[in-house]
Design an enzyme around this catalytic site. Structure first.
Site, mmCIF file in Angstrom:
data_model
loop_
_atom_site.group_PDB
_atom_site.id
_atom_site.type_symbol
_atom_site.label_atom_id
_atom_site.label_comp_id
_atom_site.label_asym_id
_atom_site.label_seq_id
_atom_site.Cartn_x
_atom_site.Cartn_y
_atom_site.Cartn_z
ATOM 1 N N GLU A 83 2.249 -5.213 8.776
ATOM 2 C CA GLU A 83 2.632 -3.825 8.494
ATOM 3 C C GLU A 83 3.596 -3.292 9.548
ATOM 4 O O GLU A 83 4.594 -2.634 9.220
ATOM 5 C CB GLU A 83 1.384 -2.943 8.451
ATOM 6 C CG GLU A 83 1.702 -1.474 8.271
ATOM 7 C CD GLU A 83 0.527 -0.567 8.562
ATOM 8 O OE1 GLU A 83 0.765 0.594 8.941
ATOM 9 O OE2 GLU A 83 -0.635 -1.010 8.404
ATOM 10 N N THR A 110 -1.358 1.958 10.172
ATOM 11 C CA THR A 110 -2.378 2.646 9.373
ATOM 12 C C THR A 110 -3.808 2.270 9.747
ATOM 13 O O THR A 110 -4.738 3.027 9.475
ATOM 14 C CB THR A 110 -2.178 2.373 7.869
ATOM 15 O OG1 THR A 110 -2.251 0.953 7.631
ATOM 16 C CG2 THR A 110 -0.852 2.917 7.371
ATOM 17 N N CYS A 156 0.844 -1.188 0.000
ATOM 18 C CA CYS A 156 0.000 0.000 0.000
ATOM 19 C C CYS A 156 0.885 1.246 0.000
ATOM 20 O O CYS A 156 1.837 1.334 0.779
ATOM 21 C CB CYS A 156 -0.901 -0.002 1.230
ATOM 22 S SG CYS A 156 -1.861 1.523 1.440
ATOM 23 N N HIS A 175 1.401 -7.669 13.673
ATOM 24 C CA HIS A 175 0.824 -7.323 12.375
ATOM 25 C C HIS A 175 1.930 -7.145 11.342
ATOM 26 O O HIS A 175 2.989 -6.579 11.633
ATOM 27 C CB HIS A 175 0.001 -6.034 12.506
ATOM 28 C CG HIS A 175 -0.909 -5.769 11.361
ATOM 29 N ND1 HIS A 175 -0.491 -5.234 10.165
ATOM 30 C CD2 HIS A 175 -2.254 -5.970 11.226
ATOM 31 C CE1 HIS A 175 -1.519 -5.113 9.351
ATOM 32 N NE2 HIS A 175 -2.598 -5.559 9.963
#
Length: 289
Positions: A128, A163, A98, A126
């Site tokens: 990310e 995010t 992303c 996670h």
């Protein structure tokens, strides 16, 4: 029973881009197998659909297959060390990270080059968060109060939000950092994706119009879990499901049911759930639902 839908729900830009990139890669690659680095998104139906197209999943915790193929990096991104290892082992990388996550990684890299400590606020498990943390030499992940109590920050720290966390969660952690360590400088970055905020705001508007809420999304989807938590804190009965097959009959007892979905939930799954809800007949109001 009446069904009300959130104004904003389902695929976000980053997830849609990752899925489309993977499907395009499958259609163009002929002589090498296509993989995703970990499950592409936190939605089992999408993973199953891609597997049916021949896409395999690389488990980040296991050794790479002996024969290198084409690997799509998921929206969560990967640490620079992972990219380097894949390239060194002969893998062709297709980057579906992303753009917002890439932005967070660049912030972490720049801060590390300046000699600052990087603090990532989010779920340490996670993908990310792991990817962002892998971009810094000095890094700490703050997930909850216990992490704050163990933290020894540097004189200057750059603070980055996962995010998909809620704005309130991030601001609370930042406030505690500044209160607990007044002699440190914290450079905060508002890296929360607008899609997360928009889905939360749409849910809050939906809650005023319904008696119960159905939240659609993968059980391990961070933003889906947070949507369900928001509805529960508002005092609404919540059913968190992955597909229409997970709906239980008692949901039809409510006069008005709201529907929302996490950012990894495809539109066809949302449509299936809504059709299933609309077919349910009203019964008496539940006593212990």
């Amino acid at each position: 029973m009446k069904v009300e839908q959130a104004d904003v729900m389902g695929f976000c830009m980053g997830v849609r881009r990752a899925v489309e990139t993977t499907e395009e890669t499958v259609s163009t690659v002929r002589h090498r197998r296509v993989y995703t680095y970990g499950p592409l998104i936190h939605n089992p139906s999408v993973t199953e659909r891609l597997e049916a197209q021949g896409v395999a999943v690389l488990d980040p915790e296991k050794p790479l297959p002996p024969e290198a193929g084409v690997v799509v990096l998921r929206a969560h991104g990967v640490a620079p060390s992972v990219r380097q290892n894949l390239t060194a082992c002969g893998w062709q990388i297709v980057d579906a990270t992303c753009p917002r996550v890439l932005g967070s990684q660049k912030i972490a890299e720049a801060a590390s080059q300046r000699g600052e400590m990087v603090i990532v606020v989010g779920d340490r498990n996670h993908g990310e968060v792991r990817a962002i943390a892998g971009c810094a030499a000095s890094v700490a992940v703050v997930q909850d109060q216990s992490d704050l109590e163990r933290l020894t920050p540097a004189p200057v720290c750059t603070v980055i939000a996962q995010t998909t966390i809620k704005k309130e969660e991030y601001e609370q952690i930042v406030a505690q950092l500044e209160r607990r360590f007044p002699n440190c400088e914290f450079k905060t970055h508002k890296t929360i994706c607008p899609a997360t905020r928009e889905r939360q705001e749409a849910l809050l508007a939906l809650l005023a119009k319904c008696d119960a809420v159905v939240v659609i999304g993968g059980k391990n989807s961070a933003n889906t879990v947070r949507l369900a938590d928001t509805a529960r804190r508002a005092g609404k009965p919540v059913r968190q499901i992955e597909s229409a097959g997970d709906l239980s009959p008692e949901i039809g007892n409510y006069e008005t049911v709201g529907v929302t979905a996490g950012a990894s939930t495809p539109q066809n799954i949302i449509d299936d759930v809504i059709r299933a809800l609309e077919k349910m007949k009203n019964r008496k109001s539940p006593e212990n639902a």
